[in-house]
Enzyme design. Structure first.
Site, PDB file in Angstrom:
ATOM      1  N   ARG A 285       0.887  -0.991  -0.091  1.00  0.00           N
ATOM      2  CA  ARG A 285       0.059  -0.097  -0.043  1.00  0.00           C
ATOM      3  C   ARG A 285       0.789   1.297  -0.107  1.00  0.00           C
ATOM      4  O   ARG A 285       2.075   1.447   0.643  1.00  0.00           O
ATOM      5  CB  ARG A 285      -0.862   0.064   1.168  1.00  0.00           C
ATOM      6  N   GLU A 314      -3.889   7.300  -4.994  1.00  0.00           N
ATOM      7  CA  GLU A 314      -3.718   6.634  -6.241  1.00  0.00           C
ATOM      8  C   GLU A 314      -4.875   7.500  -7.052  1.00  0.00           C
ATOM      9  O   GLU A 314      -5.991   7.240  -6.766  1.00  0.00           O
ATOM     10  CB  GLU A 314      -3.871   5.244  -6.177  1.00  0.00           C
ATOM     11  N   HIS A 333      -1.109   0.269  -9.990  1.00  0.00           N
ATOM     12  CA  HIS A 333      -1.747  -0.496  -9.076  1.00  0.00           C
ATOM     13  C   HIS A 333      -2.108  -1.976  -9.987  1.00  0.00           C
ATOM     14  O   HIS A 333      -3.138  -2.241  -9.934  1.00  0.00           O
ATOM     15  CB  HIS A 333      -2.777  -0.089  -8.137  1.00  0.00           C
TER      16      HIS A 333
END
Length: 369
Positions: A285, A314, A333
């Site tokens: 993360r 993000e 991601h």
């Protein structure tokens, strides 16, 4: 018509709670849970309602998964729910979160009196208030078995791309005036290098398996030390203190869940312990790494490079300094984004939901503690 559920044999490697793969299985053993739950669905009886954010779009379930989900559930999107709360609220028995959506808050929980289970389309649960959800008597499940291989692949891809400067090299190769590559355009060797893995759960262990093929020396730090035979299988050495790993590793791979204890786990002090030739790779993360400290470390040469599949937030703001540095690779991601992994995630979610609705143990239940 019969609604049936079969839990099949799963194989995985895990240290409880130490990375985003918690909940899949125990140690090197194979967890086998075979159960068939059947309940005849009477003519005219509705399938249980499954609330999803949307179908398609940025935060919606994949179109390719809709047909499979409709075999088991009556799909209800958030738009449909909000437009007809009075009729829809009692129909919803389960929620399927895709990319952290829909947002689960007190208001939504209060509006779903028959909600029994929430299934997450990944392993990290930091976007959920687990105690709040549990206080409503709602069970929760994640998808640890589906994501470990694809995430480990992503971690190794980032390591290799950063080591051999593949992104920079691509831009050199396609540049209009390209005639030759500068002689001093050099990467670093992966074979024989030292890899430090922080978080040796299912994903971390699979990274170690991949790194072994590159003849890397493997160090790891974990809350719980793995069994001796597990260490020997990948040639991994345990570092009780994270500092011992940081000062030795050529590549540091972070594979932990985001918790209050791991928030900014890698900060200024930790980066200063790393070799100036070291590379930091984060596939957990974004908030596990202090990004402001990382910018300074990359600019000043405290560490050589970074490769990040996750950031905070993000995506990053377009003027964020990390986006302007040549010695950092950032991907959006991509850890679980393969056809196979996403399909397995949905299948695992369905297994968990149907088990909960049938009053059976969920294979990937997550508890508030």
């Amino acid at each position: 018509m019969t609604q049936s559920l079969i839990f099949v044999q799963r194989k995985a490697i895990r240290a409880v709670g130490d990375d985003e793969s918690s909940g899949c299985s125990v140690s090197l053993n194979t967890l086998t849970f075979v159960s068939t739950c059947s309940r005849p669905i009477m003519k005219g009886e509705e399938l249980p309602g499954l609330l999803v954010n949307e179908i398609g779009g940025m935060h919606g379930i994949l179109h390719d998964h809709v047909e499979f989900l409709k075999k088991h559930f009556c799909l209800i999107t958030m738009k449909e729910f909000l437009e007809n709360k009075k009729n829809m609220s009692k129909k919803v028995q389960a929620v399927y979160l895709w990319w952290h959506k829909p947002v689960i808050d007190k208001d939504l929980l209060q509006s779903l009196p028959n909600l029994k289970v929430i299934a997450n389309s990944g392993v990290g649960m930091d976007h959920l208030d687990l105690k709040l959800v549990a206080s409503f008597g709602v069970k929760m499940a994640n998808a640890p078995c589906a994501v470990s291989s694809s995430t480990a692949d992503t971690g190794m891809a980032l390591l290799l791309a950063s080591a051999r400067r593949l992104v920079e090299g691509y831009h050199v190769a396609v540049s209009p005036g390209m005639e030759y590559c500068e002689a001093d355009f050099l990467g670093v060797e992966v074979t024989g290098a030292t890899l430090g893995i922080i978080g040796m759960g299912s994903i971390g262990y699979k990274i170690a398996l991949r790194a072994k093929a590159f003849e890397m020396k493997i160090l790891y730090h974990n809350r719980t030390r793995r069994k001796e035979q597990e260490e020997q299988a990948v040639g991994a050495l345990y570092c009780e203190k994270i500092d011992d790993l940081l000062c030795q590793a050529d590549f540091v791979m972070v594979v932990v869940s985001l918790t209050p204890q791991t928030h900014k786990l890698i900060g200024k002090r930790e980066m200063e312990l790393m070799k100036p030739t070291a590379t930091l790779i984060n596939i957990s993360r974004g908030a596990v790494v202090d990004q402001e400290a990382l910018v300074i470390a990359l600019r000043s040469g405290v560490i050589r490079a970074a490769a990040l599949d996750v950031t905070y937030p993000e995506p990053l703001p377009r003027d964020h300094p990390l986006l302007k540095l040549k010695n950092v690779i950032i991907t959006p991601h991509l850890g679980i984004k393969t056809d196979k992994a996403t399909r397995m995630i949905t299948e695992e979610a369905v297994e968990n939901i149907l088990a909960a609705l049938a009053g059976l143990p969920m294979p990937s239940e997550v508890h508030p503690s």
